[in-house]
Design an enzyme around this catalytic site. Structure first.
Site, PDB file in Angstrom:
ATOM      1  N   ARG A 243       0.707  -1.159  -0.548  1.00 32.20           N
ATOM      2  CA  ARG A 243      -0.538   0.186   0.183  1.00 32.20           C
ATOM      3  C   ARG A 243       0.899   1.305   0.017  1.00 32.20           C
ATOM      4  O   ARG A 243       1.717   1.283   0.871  1.00 32.20           O
ATOM      5  CB  ARG A 243      -1.166  -0.331   1.100  1.00 32.20           C
ATOM      6  CG  ARG A 243      -2.277  -1.010   1.420  1.00 32.20           C
ATOM      7  CD  ARG A 243      -3.240  -0.930   0.177  1.00 32.20           C
ATOM      8  NE  ARG A 243      -4.302  -1.386   0.570  1.00 32.20           N
ATOM      9  CZ  ARG A 243      -4.236  -2.827  -0.719  1.00 32.20           C
ATOM     10  NH1 ARG A 243      -3.426  -2.878  -1.789  1.00 32.20           N
ATOM     11  NH2 ARG A 243      -5.474  -2.668  -0.480  1.00 32.20           N
ATOM     12  N   HIS A 291      -0.711  -0.048  -9.448  1.00 29.97           N
ATOM     13  CA  HIS A 291      -1.530  -0.475  -9.371  1.00 29.97           C
ATOM     14  C   HIS A 291      -2.138  -2.003  -9.419  1.00 29.97           C
ATOM     15  O   HIS A 291      -2.900  -2.251  -9.558  1.00 29.97           O
ATOM     16  CB  HIS A 291      -2.852  -0.152  -7.927  1.00 29.97           C
ATOM     17  CG  HIS A 291      -2.775  -0.763  -7.322  1.00 29.97           C
ATOM     18  ND1 HIS A 291      -3.661   0.147  -5.841  1.00 29.97           N
ATOM     19  CD2 HIS A 291      -3.162  -1.738  -6.777  1.00 29.97           C
ATOM     20  CE1 HIS A 291      -4.111  -0.928  -4.638  1.00 29.97           C
ATOM     21  NE2 HIS A 291      -3.670  -2.140  -5.479  1.00 29.97           N
TER      22      HIS A 291
HETATM   23  P1  NDP Z   1      -1.387 -11.851   4.736  1.00 29.01           P
HETATM   24  O1  NDP Z   1      -3.062 -11.783   5.879  1.00 29.01           O
HETATM   25  O2  NDP Z   1      -1.649 -13.221   4.140  1.00 29.01           O
HETATM   26  O3  NDP Z   1      -0.372 -11.600   5.193  1.00 29.01           O
HETATM   27  C1  NDP Z   1       1.119 -10.488   5.695  1.00 29.01           C
HETATM   28  C2  NDP Z   1       1.422 -11.024   6.908  1.00 29.01           C
HETATM   29  O4  NDP Z   1       2.585  -9.845   6.894  1.00 29.01           O
HETATM   30  C3  NDP Z   1       1.695 -11.498   7.146  1.00 29.01           C
HETATM   31  O5  NDP Z   1       2.593 -12.622   7.400  1.00 29.01           O
HETATM   32  C4  NDP Z   1       1.847 -11.074   8.371  1.00 29.01           C
HETATM   33  O6  NDP Z   1       2.876 -11.452   9.892  1.00 29.01           O
HETATM   34  C5  NDP Z   1       2.674  -9.829   8.245  1.00 29.01           C
HETATM   35  N1  NDP Z   1       2.823  -9.190   9.554  1.00 29.01           N
HETATM   36  C6  NDP Z   1       1.457  -7.738   9.639  1.00 29.01           C
HETATM   37  N2  NDP Z   1       1.259  -6.614  11.022  1.00 29.01           N
HETATM   38  C7  NDP Z   1       2.817  -7.151  10.595  1.00 29.01           C
HETATM   39  C8  NDP Z   1       3.895  -5.994  11.546  1.00 29.01           C
HETATM   40  N3  NDP Z   1       3.502  -5.186  12.546  1.00 29.01           N
HETATM   41  N4  NDP Z   1       5.051  -6.639  11.727  1.00 29.01           N
HETATM   42  C9  NDP Z   1       5.087  -7.977  10.856  1.00 29.01           C
HETATM   43  N5  NDP Z   1       5.040  -8.480   9.633  1.00 29.01           N
HETATM   44  C10 NDP Z   1       3.520  -7.815  10.392  1.00 29.01           C
HETATM   45  O7  NDP Z   1      -1.645 -10.523   3.327  1.00 29.01           O
HETATM   46  P2  NDP Z   1      -1.354 -11.308   1.898  1.00 29.01           P
HETATM   47  O8  NDP Z   1      -0.079 -11.374   1.711  1.00 29.01           O
HETATM   48  O9  NDP Z   1      -2.510 -11.897   1.258  1.00 29.01           O
HETATM   49  O10 NDP Z   1      -2.012  -9.572   1.423  1.00 29.01           O
HETATM   50  C11 NDP Z   1      -0.987  -8.414   1.988  1.00 29.01           C
HETATM   51  C12 NDP Z   1      -0.495  -7.100   1.236  1.00 29.01           C
HETATM   52  O11 NDP Z   1      -0.356  -7.271  -0.193  1.00 29.01           O
HETATM   53  C13 NDP Z   1      -2.731  -6.917   1.719  1.00 29.01           C
HETATM   54  O12 NDP Z   1      -3.197  -6.584   2.574  1.00 29.01           O
HETATM   55  C14 NDP Z   1      -2.572  -5.481   0.381  1.00 29.01           C
HETATM   56  O13 NDP Z   1      -2.670  -4.107   1.227  1.00 29.01           O
HETATM   57  C15 NDP Z   1      -1.315  -6.158  -0.456  1.00 29.01           C
HETATM   58  N6  NDP Z   1      -2.396  -6.177  -1.918  1.00 29.01           N
HETATM   59  C16 NDP Z   1      -1.123  -5.307  -3.326  1.00 29.01           C
HETATM   60  C17 NDP Z   1      -2.109  -5.386  -4.416  1.00 29.01           C
HETATM   61  C18 NDP Z   1      -1.118  -4.935  -4.959  1.00 29.01           C
HETATM   62  O14 NDP Z   1      -2.093  -4.709  -6.683  1.00 29.01           O
HETATM   63  N7  NDP Z   1      -0.478  -3.846  -5.171  1.00 29.01           N
HETATM   64  C19 NDP Z   1      -2.701  -6.816  -4.784  1.00 29.01           C
HETATM   65  C20 NDP Z   1      -2.857  -8.309  -3.404  1.00 29.01           C
HETATM   66  C21 NDP Z   1      -2.660  -7.117  -2.199  1.00 29.01           C
HETATM   67  P3  NDP Z   1       2.054 -13.065  10.343  1.00 29.01           P
HETATM   68  O15 NDP Z   1       2.163 -14.464   9.685  1.00 29.01           O
HETATM   69  O16 NDP Z   1       2.809 -13.548  11.453  1.00 29.01           O
HETATM   70  O17 NDP Z   1       0.489 -13.060  10.688  1.00 29.01           O
HETATM   71  C1  OXD Z   2      -6.210  -5.998  -3.089  1.00 26.63           C
HETATM   72  C2  OXD Z   2      -5.441  -4.858  -3.940  1.00 26.63           C
HETATM   73  O1  OXD Z   2      -5.968  -5.769  -2.237  1.00 26.63           O
HETATM   74  O2  OXD Z   2      -5.589  -5.172  -5.198  1.00 26.63           O
HETATM   75  O3  OXD Z   2      -5.959  -6.841  -3.371  1.00 26.63           O
HETATM   76  O4  OXD Z   2      -4.496  -3.933  -3.959  1.00 26.63           O
END
Ligand code: NDP
Ligand code: OXD
Length: 328
Positions: A243, A291
């Site tokens: 993000r 994006h």
């Molecule tokens: P998940 O919830 O599966 O994974 C999140 C990861 O981040 C986990 O490993 C979690 O740790 C870690 N995390 C969260 N908070 C913290 C913190 N404070 N400190 C350290 N680690 C942290 O999410 P996804 O992988 O499915 O998606 C991630 C993000 O990708 C989405 O939230 C979205 O914003 C972004 N995205 C962007 C897109 C684009 O086109 N640019 C498309 C799709 C998604 P733990 O494993 O310990 O819980």
């Molecule tokens: C998502 C994105 O969060 O498209 O899926 O950014």
């Protein structure tokens, strides 16, 4: 006979599953509705319009108006059409209490993310960004910093969840050492796992590239800032596919201009669309994409939604429920 038919129809209407659906017009609602109807033929699906307060069992949404959800205590779940829950978390306090919010898990986004990040990492590792600049100057020049070896080109992946795991697997396959950072420490073959703020410092200090694939929460907002980015060795690269609010944009720009950061590939921005006057457009060391790192794919996403909703109707709790206390 007519009377019996009427009763049957009424019963069918009363007992059929009601789903309200909303995505902004630019995201082609009709294509999504058609695919969802194919997945859930037993459901009555309607595109939500302002003023529609008829009851519903489920809501399927992306960027919904608050009015659509605010008073709907009858909902069994709110399904998001994307992976990130940050925008719905911003209105969490105004959502009906106790209604679970369920996000898309992978559904083809993992593979897209892995492609996007691998492409950027290879581009930096093989200096293709430098060659693009040399071509613009019509320079036939062998650009050989020092010999680069993959073992000395470690990639820090911040976020080891559904999408981070796909990115990591692809980077390992390409032969790059990976340092992973997550809230809870992980055991992943071939990956050095870090957590906490000391862990972040250690993770960055030994990585030539940082990839951000974290959810946006109060704890991760602004995590890519001057203080953290200077922990990377001089000449490192930044890739943000999570993000825009993870990154303090001016801090990155200054570090690129000072040479501490050699380049950045950014898919997400503080303001989207990125305003035409934004400095990133004209900075040759910064690559901008709109994006698109991973799109929600209609067929795979609706198949996942259909399976989760059919499961819920049969009493099976869905995976991908957003934890309101963690914010993701
Ligand atoms: P998940 O919830 O599966 O994974 C999140 C990861 O981040 C986990 O490993 C979690 O740790 C870690 N995390 C969260 N908070 C913290 C913190 N404070 N400190 C350290 N680690 C942290 O999410 P996804 O992988 O499915 O998606 C991630 C993000 O990708 C989405 O939230 C979205 O914003 C972004 N995205 C962007 C897109 C684009 O086109 N640019 C498309 C799709 C998604 P733990 O494993 O310990 O819980
Ligand atoms: C998502 C994105 O969060 O498209 O899926 O950014």
């Amino acid at each position: 006979l007519h009377f019996i038919k009427q009763i049957k129809t009424r019963k069918a209407t009363r007992f059929s599953m009601q789903i309200i659906f909303y995505i902004p017009e630019v995201n082609h609602p009709q294509q999504w509705l058609d695919a969802l109807r194919a997945q859930l033929p037993q459901a009555t699906l309607r595109y939500w319009q302002p003023g529609d307060t008829e009851p519903a069992d489920y809501a399927i949404v992306w960027a919904p108006p608050l009015e659509m959800l605010q008073t709907r205590n009858e909902l069994k779940a709110i399904f998001l059409l994307g992976a990130g829950a940050d925008s719905i978390m911003q209105i969490a306090a105004q959502l009906p209490a106790g209604v679970p919010v369920v996000r898309i898990e992978d559904a083809g986004m993992g593979a897209q993310m892995a492609e996007y990040v691998s492409y950027a990492v290879l581009r930096y590792f093989r200096c293709f960004d430098d060659y693009a600049r040399l071509q613009a100057e019509r320079q036939w020049e062998w650009h050989r910093p020092q010999e680069r070896h993959k073992k000395d080109f470690s990639v820090a992946v911040l976020g080891m969840g559904v999408l981070g795991t796909h990115i990591i697997a692809q980077l390992l396959q390409l032969g790059f050492p990976v340092n992973g950072w997550s809230r809870s420490p992980k055991q992943m073959d071939g990956v050095q796992s870090f957590s906490g703020s000391d862990g972040l410092r250690a993770c960055l200090s030994q990585s030539q590239v940082v990839v951000c694939i974290l959810p946006l929460t109060p704890e991760t907002t602004g995590i890519l800032n001057r203080d953290t980015l200077v922990q990377l060795p001089r000449g490192a690269y930044v890739i943000n596919v999570a993000r825009g609010k993870h990154l303090i944009e001016n801090d990155l720009l200054e570090l690129v201009q000072s040479g501490h950061i050699a380049g950045a590939t950014l898919d997400v921005f503080q303001q989207e669309p990125l305003p035409p006057e934004h400095a990133f457009w004209l900075e040759p060391r910064i690559t901008v994409t709109p994006h698109i790192a991973a799109r929600s794919l209609i067929q795979l996403s609706t198949a996942q939604l259909g399976a989760k909703i059919r499961g819920m109707a049969a009493g099976i709790a869905p995976s991908g429920v957003v934890d309101f206390t963690k914010g993701y």
